[in-house]
Motif scaffolding. Structure first.
Motif, PDB file in Angstrom:
ATOM      1  N   CYS A 263      33.896 -73.071  88.861  1.00  0.00           N
ATOM      2  CA  CYS A 263      32.681 -73.743  89.340  1.00  0.00           C
ATOM      3  C   CYS A 263      32.812 -75.266  89.378  1.00  0.00           C
ATOM      4  O   CYS A 263      32.076 -75.922  90.114  1.00  0.00           O
ATOM      5  CB  CYS A 263      31.495 -73.347  88.469  1.00  0.00           C
TER       6      CYS A 263
ATOM      7  N   CYS B 272      33.208 -76.412  92.816  1.00  0.00           N
ATOM      8  CA  CYS B 272      32.453 -75.634  93.818  1.00  0.00           C
ATOM      9  C   CYS B 272      31.864 -76.546  94.903  1.00  0.00           C
ATOM     10  O   CYS B 272      31.231 -77.556  94.610  1.00  0.00           O
ATOM     11  CB  CYS B 272      31.332 -74.852  93.149  1.00  0.00           C
TER      12      CYS B 272
ATOM     13  N   ARG C 151      30.265 -74.865  97.663  1.00  0.00           N
ATOM     14  CA  ARG C 151      29.664 -73.837  98.519  1.00  0.00           C
ATOM     15  C   ARG C 151      28.134 -73.723  98.388  1.00  0.00           C
ATOM     16  O   ARG C 151      27.590 -73.811  97.305  1.00  0.00           O
ATOM     17  CB  ARG C 151      30.276 -72.475  98.193  1.00  0.00           C
TER      18      ARG C 151
ATOM     19  N   ARG D 185      24.957 -71.123 100.231  1.00  0.00           N
ATOM     20  CA  ARG D 185      24.795 -69.895 101.016  1.00  0.00           C
ATOM     21  C   ARG D 185      23.437 -69.866 101.703  1.00  0.00           C
ATOM     22  O   ARG D 185      22.431 -70.256 101.109  1.00  0.00           O
ATOM     23  CB  ARG D 185      24.948 -68.669 100.100  1.00  0.00           C
TER      24      ARG D 185
ATOM     25  N   CYS E 167      23.990 -71.124  94.627  1.00  0.00           N
ATOM     26  CA  CYS E 167      25.121 -70.482  93.930  1.00  0.00           C
ATOM     27  C   CYS E 167      25.043 -68.986  94.212  1.00  0.00           C
ATOM     28  O   CYS E 167      23.954 -68.438  94.393  1.00  0.00           O
ATOM     29  CB  CYS E 167      25.018 -70.750  92.426  1.00  0.00           C
ATOM     30  N   LEU E 168      26.204 -68.358  94.217  1.00  0.00           N
ATOM     31  CA  LEU E 168      26.254 -66.903  94.411  1.00  0.00           C
ATOM     32  C   LEU E 168      25.344 -66.184  93.415  1.00  0.00           C
ATOM     33  O   LEU E 168      24.753 -65.157  93.714  1.00  0.00           O
ATOM     34  CB  LEU E 168      27.714 -66.475  94.213  1.00  0.00           C
TER      35      LEU E 168
END
Ligand code: SF4
Length: 346
Positions: free
Chosen positions: A269, A272, A274, A276, A286-287
């Motif tokens: 992380c 990270c 990313r 979404r 976050c996922l």
């Protein structure tokens, strides 16, 4: 460097700084789930009793995707990846990809490969060369039992088709102890001739997927097995790029390589980048984040979407949506309250 390139660089670095979280991480990578639907039923992704699909009117329309993504791009996103569900189940995939290709972002896709042969021209026209195909077994019976559907031959044919057309797709394998952990060497065997990366992904907990810590197979265990079979001196470290989620290795003399994505046992992380966007227009920072921000409703109400994006990214937790330990009761409850994987897109 020419003056124009200098100014472009300044402009890009200014853009990049706009999606920074409270820990200073810069976010330039957007994963867009185009649909909640899929033509497979993988047990770790789709709960056995199915999912409650969002009403059609709550799913982003093509033009709404374009508007939202252009706002992310304005804020510094320069890489987008299409996910699902299964992105090709969406009938307007080609026109969405074509319109987003004008935003000058790197474009990538993760797919189960069943319908990929119908979109190769779009890939070429839009510059989509980063293609990840999810395939969890090289044995037809097991593939069918994991996916609860009978598409093994079609997926394998399409992977070969991609190689024959000059693409180098990566293969994503969710490794589950007692299910497919006996096939890791077979998967690595594919990298002897194929210029591919096989990505072994740890089995992760999501709503309704019956995750259990004992079913995860960590990177160290995989490496030990691989070294035992190929010989320690033949397993070579491959340099990882900044923001890479997998730690890559290759077998000496093989064309391709393999990597491990250790979200559960050794999260990455710190680097990270990313964000979404779900098919119903919610941003997840976050996922594993328990909270989401509804951009689609904001867009339809003419609200300030860019501020919402910035605020959501800023509030991202340092690691795994704040889940310290998946195996704890707190971790179990938090992952159970997250969406199932099919509704996030991985
Ligand atoms: S768990 Fe969340 S913070 Fe960590 S790498 Fe994945 S998306 Fe990023």
């Amino acid at each position: 460097m020419s003056l124009i390139n200098y100014l472009i660089n300044i402009r890009n670095s200014n853009k990049q700084s706009m999606l920074r979280d409270q820990f200073g991480r810069i976010h330039n990578y957007l994963r867009i789930s185009l649909t909640e639907r899929c033509n497979l039923r993988c047990f770790y992704c789709m709960p056995a009793n199915g999912i409650q699909l969002s009403p059609k009117e709550n799913i982003m329309r093509a033009e709404e995707i374009e508007i939202l993504v252009s706002k992310f791009v304005k804020l510094g996103v320069n890489k987008i990846r299409f996910t699902g569900g299964e992105p090709f189940v969406r009938k307007d995939f080609d026109s969405i990809a074509t319109s987003l290709s004008k935003l000058n972002c790197e474009m990538a896709i993760t797919t189960n490969g069943i319908l990929i042969d119908q979109h190769i021209e779009t890939f070429k026209n839009c510059g989509i060369f980063k293609i990840n195909i999810s395939i969890d077994s090289l044995k037809k019976d097991k593939f069918n039992s994991i996916t609860r559907r009978d598409y093994f031959n079609r997926v394998m044919d399409n992977i070969e088709l991609l190689f024959s057309k000059g693409f180098n797709p990566k293969l994503n394998v969710v490794v589950i102890r007692g299910v497919n952990d006996d096939e890791l060497i077979d998967f690595i065997g594919l990298t002897k001739e194929w210029n591919t990366t096989v990505q072994f992904i740890e089995y992760m907990p999501f709503q309704g997927n019956k995750w259990d810590f004992s079913k995860t197979v960590n990177a160290e265990e995989i490496l030990q097995n691989v070294s035992r079979i190929f010989g320690e001196g033949n397993v070579l470290k491959v340099e990882d790029k900044k923001n890479d989620t997998s730690r890559k290795y290759k077998i000496k003399g093989f064309t391709g390589n393999f990597g491990m994505i250790s979200t559960v046992s050794n999260p990455f992380c710190d680097s990270c980048n990313r964000i979404r966007l779900t098919a119903n227009g919610r941003i997840k920072n976050c996922l594993f984040s328990g909270s989401e921000t509804d951009l689609l409703t904001a867009l339809r109400n003419n609200e300030n979407v860019e501020e919402l994006i910035k605020e959501t990214v800023f509030n991202k937790k340092s690691q795994r949506g704040g889940i310290k330990n998946f195996a704890s009761e707190e971790g179990r409850l938090m992952s159970e309250s997250n969406r199932s994987m099919i509704l996030i897109g991985g």
